[in-house]
Design a protein around this motif. Structure first.
Motif, short mmCIF file in Angstrom:
data_model
loop_
_atom_site.label_atom_id
_atom_site.label_comp_id
_atom_site.label_asym_id
_atom_site.label_seq_id
_atom_site.Cartn_x
_atom_site.Cartn_y
_atom_site.Cartn_z
N GLU A 19 0.99 -1.08 0.07
CA GLU A 19 0.00 0.03 0.01
C GLU A 19 0.84 1.37 0.05
O GLU A 19 0.58 2.31 -0.72
N THR A 40 -6.34 -9.97 2.10
CA THR A 40 -7.26 -10.98 1.95
C THR A 40 -7.21 -12.34 2.57
O THR A 40 -8.19 -12.93 2.99
N VAL A 45 -9.33 -6.15 4.61
CA VAL A 45 -9.28 -5.52 3.34
C VAL A 45 -8.02 -4.36 3.59
O VAL A 45 -7.76 -4.07 4.63
N PRO A 46 -7.59 -4.11 2.37
CA PRO A 46 -6.36 -3.29 2.41
C PRO A 46 -6.89 -1.82 3.16
O PRO A 46 -7.83 -1.22 2.60
N GLY A 51 -6.27 -0.80 -2.16
CA GLY A 51 -7.21 -1.53 -3.34
C GLY A 51 -7.57 -0.66 -4.22
O GLY A 51 -7.53 -0.99 -5.57
N SER A 52 -8.06 0.56 -3.87
CA SER A 52 -8.41 1.66 -5.05
C SER A 52 -7.12 2.16 -5.71
O SER A 52 -7.29 2.28 -6.99
N ALA A 63 -6.69 -5.93 -10.89
CA ALA A 63 -6.51 -5.74 -9.35
C ALA A 63 -7.45 -6.66 -8.61
O ALA A 63 -6.84 -7.34 -7.63
N LEU A 67 -5.95 -9.04 -5.85
CA LEU A 67 -6.44 -8.91 -4.51
C LEU A 67 -7.11 -10.09 -3.93
O LEU A 67 -6.54 -10.69 -2.94
N CYS A 68 -7.89 -10.95 -4.63
CA CYS A 68 -8.54 -11.92 -4.43
C CYS A 68 -7.62 -13.42 -4.25
O CYS A 68 -8.05 -14.06 -3.18
#
Length: 102
Positions: A19, A40, A45-46, A51-52, A63, A67-68
């Motif tokens: 991040e 995750t 969550v970040p 994430g965004s 993304a 992430l998943c």
């Protein structure tokens, strides 16, 4: 920030380190460094906008995949996704490569 920020990533960026790296304008990876968003896998969550920011850098589909899965990305994969803007030569630290890149 009112100036260009560069993340020099030696070894790897994992969790919160990803991040922080994504909050920079440019990311230079040391050859062999890794990038892994493990949040995750921990049921989180970040928390710092990672994430965004990841969506802005690589696009929505990539993304979601990153992430998943929570999988570890190599330097080459980070370059392919557009997370890494440059890499160091073998045996060189990322700071030296960043100086050359910028």
């Amino acid at each position: 920030l009112p100036m260009v920020s560069v993340a020099a990533i030696n070894g790897g960026a994992v969790g919160g380190g990803t991040e922080l790296a994504l909050s920079c304008d440019l990311r230079v990876f040391q050859d062999g460094a890794v990038f892994q968003m493990v949040q995750t896998k921990l049921g989180l969550v970040p928390g710092w906008g990672g994430g965004s920011r990841l969506v802005q850098v690589v696009g929505r589909r990539a993304a979601l995949q990153i992430l998943c899965s929570g999988r570890r990305l190599s330097t080459a994969e980070a370059l392919q996704f557009g997370i890494a803007d440059a890499t160091s030569q073998p045996g060189e630290i990322a700071e030296d490569a960043a100086t050359r890149f910028v």
